[in-house]
Design a protein around this motif. Structure first.
Motif, mmCIF file in Angstrom:
data_model
loop_
_atom_site.group_PDB
_atom_site.id
_atom_site.type_symbol
_atom_site.label_atom_id
_atom_site.label_comp_id
_atom_site.label_asym_id
_atom_site.label_seq_id
_atom_site.Cartn_x
_atom_site.Cartn_y
_atom_site.Cartn_z
ATOM 1 N N GLU A 172 0.823 -1.220 0.000
ATOM 2 C CA GLU A 172 0.000 0.000 0.000
ATOM 3 C C GLU A 172 0.852 1.264 0.000
ATOM 4 N N SER A 173 1.885 1.274 0.836
ATOM 5 C CA SER A 173 2.728 2.476 0.896
ATOM 6 C C SER A 173 3.484 2.682 -0.408
ATOM 7 N N SER A 174 3.953 1.593 -1.020
ATOM 8 C CA SER A 174 4.670 1.714 -2.296
ATOM 9 C C SER A 174 3.736 2.183 -3.406
ATOM 10 N N PHE A 175 2.506 1.672 -3.405
ATOM 11 C CA PHE A 175 1.551 2.088 -4.433
ATOM 12 C C PHE A 175 1.250 3.577 -4.305
ATOM 13 N N ALA A 176 1.109 4.061 -3.066
ATOM 14 C CA ALA A 176 0.855 5.485 -2.850
ATOM 15 C C ALA A 176 2.002 6.331 -3.389
ATOM 16 N N ILE A 177 3.234 5.831 -3.207
ATOM 17 C CA ILE A 177 4.413 6.578 -3.684
ATOM 18 C C ILE A 177 4.456 6.620 -5.206
ATOM 19 N N TYR A 178 4.320 5.472 -5.836
ATOM 20 C CA TYR A 178 4.540 5.402 -7.285
ATOM 21 C C TYR A 178 3.328 5.824 -8.097
ATOM 22 N N ARG A 179 2.155 5.795 -7.509
ATOM 23 C CA ARG A 179 0.977 6.320 -8.194
ATOM 24 C C ARG A 179 1.138 7.822 -8.428
ATOM 25 N N GLU A 180 1.910 8.476 -7.554
ATOM 26 C CA GLU A 180 2.206 9.899 -7.736
ATOM 27 C C GLU A 180 3.463 10.115 -8.577
ATOM 28 N N LEU A 181 4.520 9.346 -8.298
ATOM 29 C CA LEU A 181 5.817 9.594 -8.921
ATOM 30 C C LEU A 181 5.861 9.255 -10.413
ATOM 31 N N VAL A 182 5.339 8.089 -10.782
ATOM 32 C CA VAL A 182 5.473 7.644 -12.178
ATOM 33 C C VAL A 182 4.825 8.632 -13.154
ATOM 34 N N PRO A 183 3.587 9.101 -12.915
ATOM 35 C CA PRO A 183 3.025 10.096 -13.835
ATOM 36 C C PRO A 183 3.861 11.373 -13.916
ATOM 37 N N ARG A 184 4.456 11.782 -12.812
ATOM 38 C CA ARG A 184 5.291 12.986 -12.839
ATOM 39 C C ARG A 184 6.542 12.757 -13.679
ATOM 40 N N ILE A 185 7.130 11.572 -13.568
ATOM 41 C CA ILE A 185 8.309 11.255 -14.377
ATOM 42 C C ILE A 185 7.937 11.218 -15.856
ATOM 43 N N MET A 186 6.822 10.581 -16.164
ATOM 44 C CA MET A 186 6.397 10.485 -17.564
ATOM 45 C C MET A 186 6.021 11.858 -18.122
ATOM 46 N N ALA A 187 5.481 12.734 -17.271
ATOM 47 C CA ALA A 187 5.108 14.078 -17.716
ATOM 48 C C ALA A 187 6.325 14.891 -18.143
ATOM 49 N N GLY A 188 7.500 14.517 -17.642
ATOM 50 C CA GLY A 188 8.736 15.196 -18.026
ATOM 51 C C GLY A 188 9.288 14.723 -19.347
ATOM 52 N N GLY A 189 8.567 13.816 -20.025
ATOM 53 C CA GLY A 189 9.008 13.329 -21.332
ATOM 54 C C GLY A 189 9.893 12.102 -21.281
ATOM 55 N N PHE A 190 9.913 11.401 -20.165
ATOM 56 C CA PHE A 190 10.775 10.220 -20.041
ATOM 57 C C PHE A 190 10.367 9.149 -21.042
ATOM 58 N N ASP A 191 11.365 8.620 -21.748
ATOM 59 C CA ASP A 191 11.120 7.569 -22.739
ATOM 60 C C ASP A 191 12.240 6.533 -22.692
ATOM 61 N N GLY A 192 12.740 6.304 -21.468
ATOM 62 C CA GLY A 192 13.851 5.355 -21.316
ATOM 63 C C GLY A 192 13.399 4.061 -20.687
ATOM 64 N N ILE A 193 14.191 3.584 -19.721
ATOM 65 C CA ILE A 193 13.957 2.294 -19.083
ATOM 66 C C ILE A 193 13.845 2.487 -17.581
ATOM 67 N N PHE A 194 12.800 1.938 -16.987
ATOM 68 C CA PHE A 194 12.650 1.932 -15.543
ATOM 69 C C PHE A 194 13.323 0.682 -14.971
ATOM 70 N N VAL A 195 14.067 0.870 -13.872
ATOM 71 C CA VAL A 195 14.587 -0.253 -13.088
ATOM 72 C C VAL A 195 14.051 -0.071 -11.679
ATOM 73 N N ALA A 196 13.104 -0.923 -11.301
ATOM 74 C CA ALA A 196 12.468 -0.812 -9.991
ATOM 75 C C ALA A 196 13.223 -1.642 -8.967
ATOM 76 N N ALA A 197 13.402 -1.064 -7.781
ATOM 77 C CA ALA A 197 14.115 -1.772 -6.712
ATOM 78 C C ALA A 197 13.374 -1.728 -5.391
ATOM 79 N N ALA A 198 12.250 -1.011 -5.331
ATOM 80 C CA ALA A 198 11.494 -0.894 -4.092
ATOM 81 C C ALA A 198 10.643 -2.143 -3.875
ATOM 82 N N ASN A 199 10.426 -2.498 -2.627
ATOM 83 C CA ASN A 199 9.616 -3.670 -2.294
ATOM 84 C C ASN A 199 8.144 -3.314 -2.127
ATOM 85 N N PRO A 200 7.250 -4.279 -2.421
ATOM 86 C CA PRO A 200 7.524 -5.607 -2.979
ATOM 87 C C PRO A 200 7.839 -5.484 -4.468
#
Length: 323
Positions: free
Chosen positions: A96-124
């Motif tokens: 739940e805590s990770s989903f709350a973090i990335y539900r906000e972060l990923v759209p912000r990263i994509m809004a900056g024009g990111f078109d590369g590769i994500f490497v996720a390391a956070a649990n789970p």
């Protein structure tokens, strides 16, 4: 001649993220590192501290800080923001805590024009990798989790407490969840090309102390053993992430066990789990489908069921960016 700058962004610069940056700097893996953290002062301090390594390294790596939107021109974004598991619990407790973090972060990263590769390391990590894929809309080959890379390394290290070889002479993979349902594919573990099962069968007295069940349990519990003693694991996973980043940037085509989105491989679909994959400049070039024994295949399905059940609790709504 113009040289393309190899840039890596690290989102979350706590112990794992900062250790990853340190590995990238000392191994001269990239030209620039962008540090992003919810506490800007911490990110700035980490960048300043890391910049003082340069006189003692082989190449200069520029390190600076920014916001998620500044990741647009990065080749790779490492996602390490998140909490540590609590002793007595499981990594899935952090969902739940990770989903709350990335539900906000990923759209912000994509809004900056990111078109590369994500490497996720956070649990789970398997579920986080799946959620990043769903939220980003990127093709599955460009969303990778650290997965069972660290578990596979732990397996080799533990085996070499009994075998007279270097861990790098052992080949093999831990499959499935980076968590309680993981398992080593013993049918594919080799030492110098020789199957470990054959070695134990041919030398029962010499390797009488090597119990595969015990090695499997120690591999699965290694992270918890570290966590209980010092509160976190970061050096091993940081080097695993650095290995994945280097393999991608150098177009190495190395095979590493990572969290990958399965769409038919191993008989599984729409789930993310640890499997060996060929890593290259395009991300995952190909997933390696091992010919598992019936028992191993059943264990893999059970592990995927655990991951799928956890991911089913996520409600993406309008944040699902998949095409």
């Amino acid at each position: 001649m113009a040289k393309k700058t190899r840039k890596v962004a690290i989102v979350g610069v706590g112990l794992v993220g900062s250790s990853c940056a340190y590995s990238l700097v000392n191994q001269s893996i990239c030209d620039e590192i962008l540090l992003v953290d919810r506490t800007p002062e911490r990110a700035y301090a980490q960048a300043l501290d890391l910049s003082h390594c340069m006189d003692f390294t082989f190449t200069r790596t520029k390190i600076f800080t920014g916001e998620p939107e500044h990741c647009g021109d990065a080749d790779i974004v490492v996602l390490s923001a998140g909490a540590n598991p609590i002793p007595g619990g499981t990594r899935l407790d952090l969902l739940e805590s990770s989903f709350a973090i990335y539900r906000e972060l990923v759209p912000r990263i994509m809004a900056g024009g990111f078109d590369g590769i994500f490497v996720a390391a956070a649990n789970p990590v398997d579920v986080v990798t799946y959620m990043v894929w769903r939220l980003s809309g990127l093709p599955r080959n460009r969303v990778i989790g650290s997965g069972t890379s660290i578990d596979s390394s732990r397996l080799k290290t533990l085996l070499c407490e009994y075998l007279p070889v270097d861990p790098r002479s052992v080949s093999g993979y831990v499959l499935g969840e980076h968590g309680e349902s993981q398992f080593p594919a013993w049918s594919h573990v080799t030492v110098g090309g020789k199957p470990i099962l054959d070695i134990l069968a041919q030398h029962p007295a010499r390797f009488a102390g090597l119990k595969l069940d015990e090695i499997e349990a120690k591999t699965r519990d290694a992270g918890w053993e570290i966590l209980q003693r010092k509160g976190s694991t970061h050096y091993g996973i940081a080097n695993a992430i650095a290995h994945i980043v280097r393999s991608i940037l150098n177009d190495d085509h190395k095979i590493t066990a990572v969290s990958a989105i399965l769409q038919g491989e191993y008989g599984e679909t729409d789930v993310c789990a640890g499997v060996p994959a060929i890593l290259s400049r395009s991300g995952i070039t190909e997933l390696v489908e091992l010919n598992l024994t019936q028992n191993e295949q059943e264990r893999f399905h059970r592990s995927c069921s655990v991951i799928r059940h956890a991911a089913s609790a996520l409600v993406f709504g309008g944040g699902d960016a998949r095409p």
